[in-house]
Design a protein around this motif. Structure first.
Motif, PDB file in Angstrom:
ATOM      1  N   ALA A  29     -13.846  18.194   1.551  1.00 23.36           N
ATOM      2  CA  ALA A  29     -14.598  16.945   1.759  1.00 23.36           C
ATOM      3  C   ALA A  29     -15.296  16.932   3.116  1.00 23.36           C
ATOM      4  CB  ALA A  29     -13.676  15.744   1.619  1.00 23.36           C
ATOM      5  N   ALA A  30     -14.660  17.463   4.132  1.00 23.28           N
ATOM      6  CA  ALA A  30     -15.288  17.499   5.462  1.00 23.28           C
ATOM      7  C   ALA A  30     -16.554  18.360   5.442  1.00 23.28           C
ATOM      8  CB  ALA A  30     -14.298  18.025   6.500  1.00 23.28           C
ATOM      9  N   ASP A  31     -16.535  19.435   4.666  1.00 22.04           N
ATOM     10  CA  ASP A  31     -17.706  20.302   4.540  1.00 22.04           C
ATOM     11  C   ASP A  31     -18.837  19.578   3.800  1.00 22.04           C
ATOM     12  OD1 ASP A  31     -19.205  22.669   4.828  1.00 22.04           O
ATOM     13  OD2 ASP A  31     -18.481  23.461   2.918  1.00 22.04           O
ATOM     14  N   VAL A  32     -18.484  18.803   2.794  1.00 28.31           N
ATOM     15  CA  VAL A  32     -19.492  18.008   2.066  1.00 28.31           C
ATOM     16  C   VAL A  32     -20.188  17.050   3.030  1.00 28.31           C
ATOM     17  CG1 VAL A  32     -19.791  16.162   0.368  1.00 28.31           C
ATOM     18  CG2 VAL A  32     -18.360  18.116  -0.176  1.00 28.31           C
ATOM     19  N   VAL A  33     -19.413  16.329   3.804  1.00 23.58           N
ATOM     20  CA  VAL A  33     -19.968  15.354   4.744  1.00 23.58           C
ATOM     21  C   VAL A  33     -20.817  16.070   5.787  1.00 23.58           C
ATOM     22  CG1 VAL A  33     -19.368  13.683   6.546  1.00 23.58           C
ATOM     23  CG2 VAL A  33     -18.137  13.671   4.366  1.00 23.58           C
ATOM     24  N   ARG A  34     -20.337  17.186   6.311  1.00 24.28           N
ATOM     25  CA  ARG A  34     -21.088  17.933   7.314  1.00 24.28           C
ATOM     26  C   ARG A  34     -22.442  18.376   6.762  1.00 24.28           C
ATOM     27  NH1 ARG A  34     -22.368  22.723   7.973  1.00 24.28           N
ATOM     28  NH2 ARG A  34     -20.964  23.579   6.407  1.00 24.28           N
ATOM     29  N   GLN A  35     -22.448  18.949   5.557  1.00 27.28           N
ATOM     30  CA  GLN A  35     -23.702  19.415   4.958  1.00 27.28           C
ATOM     31  C   GLN A  35     -24.657  18.251   4.686  1.00 27.28           C
ATOM     32  OE1 GLN A  35     -23.726  22.411   1.817  1.00 27.28           O
ATOM     33  NE2 GLN A  35     -21.538  22.769   2.199  1.00 27.28           N
ATOM     34  N   ALA A  36     -24.135  17.193   4.116  1.00 26.58           N
ATOM     35  CA  ALA A  36     -24.996  16.050   3.769  1.00 26.58           C
ATOM     36  C   ALA A  36     -25.571  15.395   5.018  1.00 26.58           C
ATOM     37  CB  ALA A  36     -24.214  15.041   2.945  1.00 26.58           C
ATOM     38  N   ASN A  37     -24.755  15.204   6.030  1.00 29.17           N
ATOM     39  CA  ASN A  37     -25.213  14.528   7.245  1.00 29.17           C
ATOM     40  C   ASN A  37     -26.089  15.416   8.120  1.00 29.17           C
ATOM     41  OD1 ASN A  37     -23.943  12.212   6.434  1.00 29.17           O
ATOM     42  ND2 ASN A  37     -22.196  12.447   7.792  1.00 29.17           N
ATOM     43  N   ALA A  38     -26.170  16.710   7.829  1.00 31.45           N
ATOM     44  CA  ALA A  38     -27.048  17.614   8.575  1.00 31.45           C
ATOM     45  C   ALA A  38     -28.507  17.432   8.171  1.00 31.45           C
ATOM     46  CB  ALA A  38     -26.617  19.066   8.356  1.00 31.45           C
ATOM     47  N   SER A  39     -28.747  16.752   7.057  1.00 32.36           N
ATOM     48  CA  SER A  39     -30.106  16.522   6.584  1.00 32.36           C
ATOM     49  C   SER A  39     -30.804  15.476   7.435  1.00 32.36           C
ATOM     50  CB  SER A  39     -30.057  16.032   5.122  1.00 32.36           C
ATOM     51  OG  SER A  39     -31.346  15.645   4.691  1.00 32.36           O
ATOM     52  N   ASP A  51     -10.153  11.194  -7.286  1.00 32.76           N
ATOM     53  CA  ASP A  51      -9.392  10.707  -6.136  1.00 32.76           C
ATOM     54  C   ASP A  51     -10.168   9.563  -5.466  1.00 32.76           C
ATOM     55  OD1 ASP A  51      -8.150  10.278  -3.675  1.00 32.76           O
ATOM     56  OD2 ASP A  51      -7.735  12.407  -3.354  1.00 32.76           O
ATOM     57  N   ILE A  52      -9.813   8.334  -5.797  1.00 34.13           N
ATOM     58  CA  ILE A  52     -10.555   7.173  -5.298  1.00 34.13           C
ATOM     59  C   ILE A  52     -10.424   7.023  -3.784  1.00 34.13           C
ATOM     60  CG2 ILE A  52      -8.737   5.462  -5.671  1.00 34.13           C
ATOM     61  CD1 ILE A  52     -12.489   4.967  -6.329  1.00 34.13           C
ATOM     62  N   ASN A  53      -9.283   7.402  -3.217  1.00 35.74           N
ATOM     63  CA  ASN A  53      -9.121   7.324  -1.768  1.00 35.74           C
ATOM     64  C   ASN A  53     -10.060   8.294  -1.058  1.00 35.74           C
ATOM     65  OD1 ASN A  53      -7.083   5.327  -1.786  1.00 35.74           O
ATOM     66  ND2 ASN A  53      -5.574   6.887  -2.320  1.00 35.74           N
ATOM     67  N   ARG A  57     -13.215   7.582   1.594  1.00 36.22           N
ATOM     68  CA  ARG A  57     -13.329   8.276   2.890  1.00 36.22           C
ATOM     69  C   ARG A  57     -14.682   8.973   3.017  1.00 36.22           C
ATOM     70  NH1 ARG A  57      -7.971   9.297   1.984  1.00 36.22           N
ATOM     71  NH2 ARG A  57      -8.401  11.268   0.929  1.00 36.22           N
ATOM     72  N   VAL A  58     -15.079   9.683   1.985  1.00 40.46           N
ATOM     73  CA  VAL A  58     -16.348  10.414   2.031  1.00 40.46           C
ATOM     74  C   VAL A  58     -17.521   9.434   2.076  1.00 40.46           C
ATOM     75  CG1 VAL A  58     -17.871  11.959   0.738  1.00 40.46           C
ATOM     76  CG2 VAL A  58     -15.445  12.508   0.978  1.00 40.46           C
ATOM     77  N   ALA A  59     -17.473   8.385   1.266  1.00 47.96           N
ATOM     78  CA  ALA A  59     -18.565   7.400   1.253  1.00 47.96           C
ATOM     79  C   ALA A  59     -18.749   6.767   2.626  1.00 47.96           C
ATOM     80  CB  ALA A  59     -18.286   6.328   0.200  1.00 47.96           C
ATOM     81  N   ARG A  60     -17.653   6.447   3.313  1.00 43.45           N
ATOM     82  CA  ARG A  60     -17.754   5.869   4.659  1.00 43.45           C
ATOM     83  C   ARG A  60     -18.372   6.855   5.642  1.00 43.45           C
ATOM     84  NH1 ARG A  60     -12.758   3.569   3.438  1.00 43.45           N
ATOM     85  NH2 ARG A  60     -11.670   5.303   4.421  1.00 43.45           N
ATOM     86  N   ALA A  61     -18.069   8.132   5.487  1.00 41.55           N
ATOM     87  CA  ALA A  61     -18.531   9.151   6.435  1.00 41.55           C
ATOM     88  C   ALA A  61     -19.983   9.564   6.203  1.00 41.55           C
ATOM     89  CB  ALA A  61     -17.626  10.379   6.359  1.00 41.55           C
TER      90      ALA A  61
END
Length: 115
Positions: A29-39, A51-53, A57-61
């Motif tokens: 999940a941290a890699d997903v957020v890193r890649q998406a936020n690099a745009s 996994d709703i939790n 977490r990912v949606a907030r990040a």
């Protein structure tokens, strides 16, 4: 649908306003957020999970104006639409959109006869 997309590819870096899905791989999940936020864009993001939790977490990040979980593009006029960074200016739809069409002004008057 494009599989095996990497972040250095144009299809991963540019906004494409067409029915296109670019599938990128990730390690966690941290890699997903890193890649998406690099745009430089951040209009919408989507992900599928049981996994709703983790989804929360990912949606907030994510730095995206709308995050879809287990669905995509269900629309509602009462929900604001807009992005972050180079995706859009302000918010459209919903009551939040009225702010960009109104010039708010304050006028203060003294009514006790003094000038």
């Amino acid at each position: 649908m494009f599989d095996g997309v990497r972040m250095d590819m144009t299809i991963a870096r540019e906004e494409i306003f067409a029915p296109v899905l670019s599938a990128l791989s990730f390690t966690d999940a941290a890699d997903v957020v890193r890649q998406a936020n690099a745009s430089v864009y951040g209009l919408q993001a989507a992900g599928w999970t049981r996994d709703i939790n983790n989804a929360h977490r990912v949606a907030r990040a994510l730095r995206a104006g709308t995050v879809h979980v287990n669905q995509y593009d269900e629309d509602d006029i009462t929900v604001p639409l807009g992005g972050f960074r180079q995706s859009g200016i302000g918010r459209d739809k919903s009551l939040h959109a009225f702010d960009k069409y109104n010039g708010i002004k304050t006028t203060r008057l003294r009514l006790d006869g003094q000038v």
